[in-house]
Design a protein around this motif. Structure first.
Motif, PDB file in Angstrom:
ATOM      1  N   ASN A 214      -7.925  17.260   2.625  1.00 47.74           N
ATOM      2  CA  ASN A 214      -6.921  17.076   3.297  1.00 47.74           C
ATOM      3  C   ASN A 214      -5.394  16.887   2.956  1.00 47.74           C
ATOM      4  OD1 ASN A 214      -8.754  18.218   5.177  1.00 47.74           O
ATOM      5  ND2 ASN A 214      -9.368  16.363   5.808  1.00 47.74           N
ATOM      6  N   VAL A 215      -4.955  15.497   3.560  1.00 48.45           N
ATOM      7  CA  VAL A 215      -3.571  15.256   3.167  1.00 48.45           C
ATOM      8  C   VAL A 215      -3.494  14.881   1.548  1.00 48.45           C
ATOM      9  CG1 VAL A 215      -4.016  12.804   3.466  1.00 48.45           C
ATOM     10  CG2 VAL A 215      -1.881  13.715   3.797  1.00 48.45           C
ATOM     11  N   VAL A 216      -4.588  14.640   0.822  1.00 50.07           N
ATOM     12  CA  VAL A 216      -4.718  14.139  -0.463  1.00 50.07           C
ATOM     13  C   VAL A 216      -4.226  15.329  -1.392  1.00 50.07           C
ATOM     14  CG1 VAL A 216      -5.955  13.460  -2.351  1.00 50.07           C
ATOM     15  CG2 VAL A 216      -6.182  12.208  -0.192  1.00 50.07           C
ATOM     16  N   ALA A 217      -4.475  16.739  -0.922  1.00 47.55           N
ATOM     17  CA  ALA A 217      -4.028  17.686  -1.598  1.00 47.55           C
ATOM     18  C   ALA A 217      -2.763  18.124  -1.344  1.00 47.55           C
ATOM     19  CB  ALA A 217      -5.048  18.955  -1.117  1.00 47.55           C
ATOM     20  N   GLU A 218      -1.891  17.452  -0.472  1.00 52.36           N
ATOM     21  CA  GLU A 218      -0.650  17.878  -0.335  1.00 52.36           C
ATOM     22  C   GLU A 218       0.205  16.838  -1.221  1.00 52.36           C
ATOM     23  OE1 GLU A 218      -0.018  16.779   3.845  1.00 52.36           O
ATOM     24  OE2 GLU A 218      -1.576  18.086   4.455  1.00 52.36           O
ATOM     25  N   ALA A 219       1.838  16.772  -0.926  1.00 53.82           N
ATOM     26  CA  ALA A 219       2.385  15.973  -1.968  1.00 53.82           C
ATOM     27  C   ALA A 219       2.253  14.707  -1.804  1.00 53.82           C
ATOM     28  CB  ALA A 219       3.928  16.252  -1.378  1.00 53.82           C
ATOM     29  N   PRO A 220       2.034  14.103  -2.986  1.00 57.87           N
ATOM     30  CA  PRO A 220       1.747  12.680  -2.873  1.00 57.87           C
ATOM     31  C   PRO A 220       2.722  11.862  -2.112  1.00 57.87           C
ATOM     32  CG  PRO A 220       2.896  13.094  -5.042  1.00 57.87           C
ATOM     33  CD  PRO A 220       2.822  14.404  -4.281  1.00 57.87           C
ATOM     34  N   PRO A 221       2.227  10.496  -1.454  1.00 56.91           N
ATOM     35  CA  PRO A 221       2.907   9.922  -0.579  1.00 56.91           C
ATOM     36  C   PRO A 221       4.410   9.107  -1.531  1.00 56.91           C
ATOM     37  CG  PRO A 221       1.047   8.332  -1.546  1.00 56.91           C
ATOM     38  CD  PRO A 221       0.991   9.942  -1.933  1.00 56.91           C
ATOM     39  N   ALA A 222       5.349   8.772  -0.519  1.00 61.56           N
ATOM     40  CA  ALA A 222       6.398   8.492  -1.213  1.00 61.56           C
ATOM     41  C   ALA A 222       6.461   6.968  -1.385  1.00 61.56           C
ATOM     42  CB  ALA A 222       7.694   8.738  -0.234  1.00 61.56           C
TER      43      ALA A 222
ATOM     44  N   VAL B  78       0.764  -1.318   0.050  1.00 66.12           N
ATOM     45  CA  VAL B  78      -0.090  -0.002  -0.080  1.00 66.12           C
ATOM     46  C   VAL B  78       0.821   1.290  -0.025  1.00 66.12           C
ATOM     47  CG1 VAL B  78      -1.693   1.220   1.332  1.00 66.12           C
ATOM     48  CG2 VAL B  78      -1.753  -1.268   1.444  1.00 66.12           C
ATOM     49  N   VAL B  79       0.684   2.323  -0.981  1.00 63.98           N
ATOM     50  CA  VAL B  79       1.287   3.463  -0.949  1.00 63.98           C
ATOM     51  C   VAL B  79      -0.013   4.403  -0.783  1.00 63.98           C
ATOM     52  CG1 VAL B  79       2.614   5.179  -2.073  1.00 63.98           C
ATOM     53  CG2 VAL B  79       3.122   2.608  -2.202  1.00 63.98           C
ATOM     54  N   ALA B  80      -0.035   5.256   0.248  1.00 64.93           N
ATOM     55  CA  ALA B  80      -0.892   6.080   0.594  1.00 64.93           C
ATOM     56  C   ALA B  80      -0.467   7.079   1.781  1.00 64.93           C
ATOM     57  CB  ALA B  80      -2.410   5.723   0.877  1.00 64.93           C
ATOM     58  N   ALA B  81      -1.112   8.162   1.974  1.00 63.25           N
ATOM     59  CA  ALA B  81      -1.105   9.040   3.236  1.00 63.25           C
ATOM     60  C   ALA B  81      -2.171   9.454   3.797  1.00 63.25           C
ATOM     61  CB  ALA B  81      -0.322  10.492   2.634  1.00 63.25           C
ATOM     62  N   VAL B  82      -2.121   9.352   5.141  1.00 65.98           N
ATOM     63  CA  VAL B  82      -3.059   9.766   6.052  1.00 65.98           C
ATOM     64  C   VAL B  82      -2.705  10.691   7.025  1.00 65.98           C
ATOM     65  CG1 VAL B  82      -4.258   7.412   5.833  1.00 65.98           C
ATOM     66  CG2 VAL B  82      -2.815   7.735   7.707  1.00 65.98           C
ATOM     67  N   GLY B  83      -3.660  11.273   7.707  1.00 66.23           N
ATOM     68  CA  GLY B  83      -2.954  12.374   8.820  1.00 66.23           C
ATOM     69  C   GLY B  83      -2.996  11.779  10.173  1.00 66.23           C
TER      70      GLY B  83
ATOM     71  N   THR C  44       1.901   8.239   7.985  1.00 64.98           N
ATOM     72  CA  THR C  44       1.183   9.127   8.550  1.00 64.98           C
ATOM     73  C   THR C  44       1.907  10.349   8.899  1.00 64.98           C
ATOM     74  OG1 THR C  44       0.470   7.302   9.908  1.00 64.98           O
ATOM     75  CG2 THR C  44       0.024   9.369  10.984  1.00 64.98           C
ATOM     76  N   ARG C  45       1.105  11.244   8.209  1.00 59.75           N
ATOM     77  CA  ARG C  45       1.746  12.705   8.148  1.00 59.75           C
ATOM     78  C   ARG C  45       1.639  13.592   9.198  1.00 59.75           C
ATOM     79  NH1 ARG C  45       1.548  14.548   2.069  1.00 59.75           N
ATOM     80  NH2 ARG C  45       2.707  12.754   1.780  1.00 59.75           N
ATOM     81  N   GLU C  46       2.525  13.570  10.015  1.00 58.85           N
ATOM     82  CA  GLU C  46       2.096  14.584  11.192  1.00 58.85           C
ATOM     83  C   GLU C  46       1.674  16.059  10.943  1.00 58.85           C
ATOM     84  OE1 GLU C  46       2.243  13.626  14.465  1.00 58.85           O
ATOM     85  OE2 GLU C  46       2.711  11.517  13.607  1.00 58.85           O
ATOM     86  N   GLY C  47       0.682  16.395  11.379  1.00 60.52           N
ATOM     87  CA  GLY C  47       0.051  17.910  11.193  1.00 60.52           C
ATOM     88  C   GLY C  47      -0.930  18.051  10.092  1.00 60.52           C
ATOM     89  N   SER C  48      -0.899  16.779   9.567  1.00 63.63           N
ATOM     90  CA  SER C  48      -1.992  16.719   8.302  1.00 63.63           C
ATOM     91  C   SER C  48      -3.346  15.803   8.909  1.00 63.63           C
ATOM     92  CB  SER C  48      -1.231  15.948   7.130  1.00 63.63           C
ATOM     93  OG  SER C  48      -0.261  16.766   6.593  1.00 63.63           O
ATOM     94  N   ARG C  49      -4.346  16.182   8.152  1.00 63.27           N
ATOM     95  CA  ARG C  49      -5.652  15.270   8.404  1.00 63.27           C
ATOM     96  C   ARG C  49      -5.788  14.387   7.354  1.00 63.27           C
ATOM     97  NH1 ARG C  49      -9.384  16.852  12.073  1.00 63.27           N
ATOM     98  NH2 ARG C  49     -10.937  16.621  10.611  1.00 63.27           N
ATOM     99  N   THR C  50      -6.466  13.432   7.685  1.00 64.70           N
ATOM    100  CA  THR C  50      -6.863  12.430   6.725  1.00 64.70           C
ATOM    101  C   THR C  50      -7.959  12.792   5.607  1.00 64.70           C
ATOM    102  OG1 THR C  50      -6.167  10.834   8.472  1.00 64.70           O
ATOM    103  CG2 THR C  50      -7.655   9.912   6.696  1.00 64.70           C
ATOM    104  N   PHE C  51      -7.989  12.143   4.281  1.00 66.98           N
ATOM    105  CA  PHE C  51      -9.077  12.454   3.574  1.00 66.98           C
ATOM    106  C   PHE C  51     -10.523  12.100   4.180  1.00 66.98           C
ATOM    107  CE2 PHE C  51     -11.775  10.787   0.162  1.00 66.98           C
ATOM    108  CZ  PHE C  51     -12.021  11.551  -0.783  1.00 66.98           C
ATOM    109  N   ARG C  52     -11.467  12.995   3.963  1.00 64.76           N
ATOM    110  CA  ARG C  52     -12.881  12.564   4.404  1.00 64.76           C
ATOM    111  C   ARG C  52     -13.888  12.826   3.513  1.00 64.76           C
ATOM    112  NH1 ARG C  52     -13.313  12.566  10.415  1.00 64.76           N
ATOM    113  NH2 ARG C  52     -11.200  12.626  11.247  1.00 64.76           N
TER     114      ARG C  52
END
Lengths: 301, 301
Positions: free
Chosen positions: A100-108, A44-49, A72-80
């Protein structure tokens, strides 16, 4: 064959004519992962807050799911996402989307995932899909989804992505918007001209159509009477399909056809309860039994 | 097994997004008859007016079609219907309906037809369907159709008819109106409680669902890209289904399932041209080839 999915892991609120579920696990990659893991290990490659509940991470945890790419990105919020299904469950209304986090840089993509041979690029900005694909040069089968938003606002970038994928799994309204063709077979053939070797047009409760240069296969949906929540059916379908193909390590027409049956059956479990509740509990025995029942039903000599 | 159909033989005008056909042969019994005659001899019971063109009678004439029950009523006019299909061919608008002879006394059943063992009661007033069924006591398999008008205006009489038939072939909107259930399987089960041993819910381009106490079978439509005129697809479906059952002389679940495949394929020919043009020209070889292709397509192990 190592299978990687990149997409959204989020928190959904779903209202149906008969019930509701607040703040439950959702997102394309969550459904895809649990569905695909019925057949194959999944990365899985994804980012959550940092608001992503540990219990949701636990729901995705299994021997067959590698979460090292779930950042898990500190200071970000999960997509809702919040949505409401209308009377007959065929139509839904989006009540709220917080990127939320989906609008930020994509996950590595973790280095350990670079050798992935099968890749599913769930719905997101096509430039991100294209970039992910470029970062995974070992991939032999790359399949993507998309949505109306990208078709309308980023068509050129979507065309560029379609040119570098092997397969596309979209629903009938997306196929229409992409090609201007309402007949799903005709639409599928037009998508083939854009690059992919196969296209699956999903029609919800009416089944799906596989279009390839070798032929066309139409399957009905599994006959379900108890539809609790259709959310995630399409992503579960994609997960069942690609998970099966990764396990078989074959992408020929016959394998794609067999994969359609698995995809249909996996989606039929998802809709039996809210969120991933039913999907998470499916046993191999239940799956095999329903696949056998479904293929027997279709064998009408 | 002698098969009798009673229904409408009429004159249609059809407008589609790409063309039109004025004053062509139409009517439920016309489509049903030509479709069923691909499998079994058919006896026709219907009335037309003295304006019915001899060339239309010639189109229904064949070794397998007994027209002794096709009554030409002097001083009456033939049933006429005009309709227009909207953009995607899934919806149509009725422009005109002239009942004409259909509003008069029902056609008489010739004595030579009294031994009919299989009967299809095409859509008409349910009291007429009930009366026809009573006049055919030798019938072992009686199947009916109906429409929204009768569901809403003559529900009690329709219930009486449903209690004396063995099967029902209706479309999804009729199933919903009849039972209040939008799920075709649930709707089918409710119809079973009213009397019939089997129910087929037709979903147009999305296929059909067979509901019986022995099980449920869902089939997709044959994958067609060239849809010229959907008029008569449903009646051709019924004709293919009942014609096949009459030929097999078996009404068990396995036979019903095989009949579904034939019904689907016959309907796929009908929509390839206006009126009965394509249906009338289907050869046994074309039929067998497409049935084999369709059942092969569905065999996804």
């Amino acid at each position: 064959m190592p299978l990687l999915v990149t997409g959204t892991v989020g928190i959904d609120t779903v209202i149906t004519p008969t019930g509701r579920a607040d703040d439950v696990l959702g997102g394309s990659a969550a459904y895809f992962t649990l569905a695909a893991s019925l057949f194959s290990p999944v990365r899985v490659v994804a980012a959550v807050g940092d608001d992503f509940p540990p219990s949701f991470r636990a729901m995705l945890t299994s021997d067959r799911i590698d979460l090292r790419g779930l950042e898990t990105r500190e200071g970000s919020r999960t997509f809702r996402w919040a949505g409401k299904y209308l009377e007959n469950m065929n139509q839904r209304e989006t009540l709220r989307t917080d990127l939320n986090v989906v609008a930020e840089a994509p996950p590595a993509i973790p280095d350990a995932f670079r050798d992935s041979r099968v890749v599913f690029l769930a719905n997101t900005h096509p430039a991100i899909q294209w970039n992910m694909r470029e970062q995974l040069p070992a991939a032999r089968l790359v399949v993507c989804d998309t949505m109306d938003l990208w078709i309308h606002t980023t068509r050129d970038e979507l065309m560029k992505t379609l040119a570098v994928v092997d397969g596309v799994i979209i629903n009938d309204s997306e196929a229409l918007q992409l090609t201007g063709q309402s007949n799903p077979i005709t639409a599928g053939r037009e998508v083939l001209r854009l690059g992919p070797r196969f296209v699956v047009v999903k029609k919800g409760e009416h089944g799906a159509v596989l279009v390839t240069p070798e032929g066309v296969t139409v399957v009905p949906a599994y006959p379900s009477e108890r539809v609790v929540d259709p959310t995630g059916a399409g992503d579960s379908f994609a997960g069942g399909m690609i998970g099966y193909l990764a396990a078989k390590d074959s992408f020929h027409y016959a394998a794609l056809r067999s994969a359609l049956a698995r995809a249909t059956v996996v989606a039929s479990f998802t809709i039996e309860d809210f969120s991933v509740r039913r999907l998470r509990d499916v046993t191999c025995e239940e799956l095999d039994r329903r696949v056998a029942e479904f293929t027997r039903m279709l064998a009408i000599g």
